[in-house]
Design a protein around this motif. Structure first.
Motif, mmCIF file in Angstrom:
data_model
loop_
_atom_site.group_PDB
_atom_site.id
_atom_site.type_symbol
_atom_site.label_atom_id
_atom_site.label_comp_id
_atom_site.label_asym_id
_atom_site.label_seq_id
_atom_site.Cartn_x
_atom_site.Cartn_y
_atom_site.Cartn_z
ATOM 1 N N THR A 211 -10.229 -1.980 2.156
ATOM 2 C CA THR A 211 -11.108 -2.276 3.288
ATOM 3 C C THR A 211 -10.344 -2.195 4.604
ATOM 4 O O THR A 211 -10.811 -1.588 5.579
ATOM 5 C CB THR A 211 -11.738 -3.670 3.131
ATOM 6 O OG1 THR A 211 -12.501 -3.711 1.923
ATOM 7 C CG2 THR A 211 -12.639 -3.992 4.317
ATOM 8 N N MET A 212 -9.162 -2.787 4.646
ATOM 9 C CA MET A 212 -8.345 -2.751 5.856
ATOM 10 C C MET A 212 -7.965 -1.322 6.215
ATOM 11 O O MET A 212 -8.057 -0.911 7.378
ATOM 12 C CB MET A 212 -7.085 -3.591 5.668
ATOM 13 C CG MET A 212 -6.204 -3.698 6.906
ATOM 14 S SD MET A 212 -4.477 -4.033 6.477
ATOM 15 C CE MET A 212 -3.954 -2.403 5.921
ATOM 16 N N VAL A 213 -7.553 -0.559 5.216
ATOM 17 C CA VAL A 213 -7.129 0.826 5.459
ATOM 18 C C VAL A 213 -8.276 1.654 6.014
ATOM 19 O O VAL A 213 -8.116 2.397 6.994
ATOM 20 C CB VAL A 213 -6.584 1.449 4.157
ATOM 21 C CG1 VAL A 213 -6.386 2.957 4.316
ATOM 22 C CG2 VAL A 213 -5.257 0.800 3.768
ATOM 23 N N ILE A 214 -9.447 1.537 5.423
ATOM 24 C CA ILE A 214 -10.612 2.315 5.862
ATOM 25 C C ILE A 214 -10.997 1.960 7.295
ATOM 26 O O ILE A 214 -11.235 2.846 8.134
ATOM 27 C CB ILE A 214 -11.806 2.089 4.904
ATOM 28 C CG1 ILE A 214 -11.513 2.733 3.543
ATOM 29 C CG2 ILE A 214 -13.095 2.659 5.497
ATOM 30 C CD1 ILE A 214 -12.495 2.333 2.460
ATOM 31 N N GLN A 215 -11.064 0.669 7.593
ATOM 32 C CA GLN A 215 -11.485 0.236 8.922
ATOM 33 C C GLN A 215 -10.451 0.573 9.987
ATOM 34 O O GLN A 215 -10.796 0.949 11.117
ATOM 35 C CB GLN A 215 -11.766 -1.265 8.919
ATOM 36 C CG GLN A 215 -12.956 -1.677 8.079
ATOM 37 C CD GLN A 215 -14.246 -1.010 8.536
ATOM 38 O OE1 GLN A 215 -14.504 -0.875 9.735
ATOM 39 N NE2 GLN A 215 -15.054 -0.582 7.583
ATOM 40 N N LEU A 216 -9.190 0.471 9.642
ATOM 41 C CA LEU A 216 -8.141 0.783 10.610
ATOM 42 C C LEU A 216 -8.093 2.283 10.892
ATOM 43 O O LEU A 216 -7.931 2.710 12.041
ATOM 44 C CB LEU A 216 -6.791 0.295 10.095
ATOM 45 C CG LEU A 216 -5.656 0.179 11.110
ATOM 46 C CD1 LEU A 216 -6.073 -0.666 12.306
ATOM 47 C CD2 LEU A 216 -4.421 -0.405 10.456
ATOM 48 N N GLY B 232 -4.526 14.163 11.175
ATOM 49 C CA GLY B 232 -3.139 14.432 10.788
ATOM 50 C C GLY B 232 -2.152 13.394 11.299
ATOM 51 O O GLY B 232 -1.002 13.366 10.848
ATOM 52 N N GLN B 233 -2.589 12.563 12.242
ATOM 53 C CA GLN B 233 -1.728 11.498 12.767
ATOM 54 C C GLN B 233 -1.884 10.181 12.032
ATOM 55 O O GLN B 233 -1.261 9.187 12.373
ATOM 56 C CB GLN B 233 -2.028 11.267 14.260
ATOM 57 C CG GLN B 233 -1.642 12.417 15.163
ATOM 58 C CD GLN B 233 -2.023 12.159 16.610
ATOM 59 O OE1 GLN B 233 -3.152 12.411 17.031
ATOM 60 N NE2 GLN B 233 -1.085 11.601 17.372
ATOM 61 N N ILE B 234 -2.728 10.188 10.984
ATOM 62 C CA ILE B 234 -3.017 8.950 10.237
ATOM 63 C C ILE B 234 -2.750 9.218 8.752
ATOM 64 O O ILE B 234 -3.493 9.943 8.093
ATOM 65 C CB ILE B 234 -4.465 8.494 10.437
ATOM 66 C CG1 ILE B 234 -4.807 8.405 11.938
ATOM 67 C CG2 ILE B 234 -4.707 7.155 9.746
ATOM 68 C CD1 ILE B 234 -6.285 8.274 12.224
ATOM 69 N N LYS B 235 -1.673 8.651 8.232
ATOM 70 C CA LYS B 235 -1.318 8.780 6.821
ATOM 71 C C LYS B 235 -1.743 7.481 6.131
ATOM 72 O O LYS B 235 -1.128 6.435 6.347
ATOM 73 C CB LYS B 235 0.177 8.989 6.639
ATOM 74 C CG LYS B 235 0.795 10.040 7.576
ATOM 75 C CD LYS B 235 0.350 11.430 7.251
ATOM 76 C CE LYS B 235 1.070 12.459 8.129
ATOM 77 N NZ LYS B 235 0.621 13.826 7.866
ATOM 78 N N ALA B 236 -2.786 7.531 5.322
ATOM 79 C CA ALA B 236 -3.368 6.313 4.765
ATOM 80 C C ALA B 236 -3.240 6.270 3.255
ATOM 81 O O ALA B 236 -3.349 7.288 2.572
ATOM 82 C CB ALA B 236 -4.830 6.205 5.170
ATOM 83 N N GLN B 237 -3.022 5.052 2.738
ATOM 84 C CA GLN B 237 -2.972 4.846 1.298
ATOM 85 C C GLN B 237 -3.441 3.430 0.979
ATOM 86 O O GLN B 237 -2.832 2.451 1.406
ATOM 87 C CB GLN B 237 -1.566 5.067 0.747
ATOM 88 C CG GLN B 237 -1.488 4.943 -0.765
ATOM 89 C CD GLN B 237 -0.227 5.552 -1.331
ATOM 90 O OE1 GLN B 237 0.363 6.456 -0.746
ATOM 91 N NE2 GLN B 237 0.188 5.088 -2.479
ATOM 92 N N GLY B 238 -4.549 3.344 0.239
ATOM 93 C CA GLY B 238 -5.093 2.051 -0.159
ATOM 94 C C GLY B 238 -4.527 1.603 -1.493
ATOM 95 O O GLY B 238 -4.239 2.419 -2.360
#
Length: 237
Positions: A211-216, A228-234
């Motif tokens: 949830t935090m990763v998606i919203q951020l 490309g400036q956001i590398k995300a991993q939940g």
């Protein structure tokens, strides 16, 4: 009766196959942060080629019969083949139960060590953002960033004592900040907005609860940062 016999045969065969694939290590030390919802585990992994870790790695550890959990090794030393795990044990489950009962000298078994495909890019500003579940991941990323001045960010910690321990014991530019909402995205979004990061030459590494990763990530896109400036991993829901 027949079903029970067949199940036993299947389990025996699975165990034999599993044992052929498993690698072993040993527990050097266990430190439980008070309150004991964060557990720091030092490991010796004699079969791991730590010198080849060029991405943030993950290790698939056996925590119960036919049950595995992925953790991020960090603070590693390739010469001694040692590393540390930081396990958020605030949530009930086989991984937390396994970590809570570990003690110095115990053997551990793991299936594999693989890259997460998160490695620091060559931008002047790498901003790491996460929560307790991603502490190991963020520290591993910090270890890979050279020069170290390119790295900064924040980690959410609900417990004030944990925030104090992090500041006291870790030489890290990460700021330990309070989590004032259940998933932490409101707290972290407010912190990011206050930093007034530039749009150019900034890359965010966002890890932690889904949830935090998606919203951020959504907020960063609204602020004008490219995907490309956001590398995300939940890590968990």
């Amino acid at each position: 009766m027949e079903t029970s016999t067949i199940d036993k045969i299947k389990k025996k065969a699975s165990r034999l196959f599993e044992n052929q694939l498993l690698l072993s290590g040993s527990v050097l030390e266990v430190r439980k942060w008070e309150p004991c919802t964060m557990i720091e585990i030092d490991l010796h992994l004699p079969f791991a080629d730590i010198a080849q870790w060029t991405d943030v790695p993950y290790i698939k550890i056996k925590v119960n019969d036919f049950t595995y959990r992925d953790y991020t090794p960090s603070c590693w030393d390739a010469e001694t083949r040692t590393c540390s795990l930081f396990i958020d044990a605030a949530h009930k489950g086989p991984g937390s139960e396994w970590a809570q009962q570990l003690k110095k000298g115990d053997a551990i078994n793991y299936l594999k060590i693989k890259p997460t495909h998160q490695a620091p890019v060559g931008t002047p500003a790498i901003i790491a953002l996460g929560d307790e579940s991603s502490l190991g991941h963020l520290l591993a990323l910090q270890q890979m960033v050279l020069p170290a001045t390119r790295f900064s960010g924040a980690i959410l910690m609900a417990d004030e004592q944990h925030r104090g321990l992090f500041r006291e014991y870790f030489r890290s530019p990460l700021q330990a900040i309070a989590r004032n909402d259940i998933y932490g995205h409101h707290s972290l979004i407010q912190w990011v907005i206050e930093q007034q990061y530039t749009l150019d030459n900034t890359v965010f590494y966002v890890t932690g609860n889904d949830t935090m990763v998606i919203q951020l990530r959504k907020m960063l896109r609204q602020q004008g940062y490219a995907s490309g400036q956001i590398k995300a991993q939940g890590f968990w829901s």
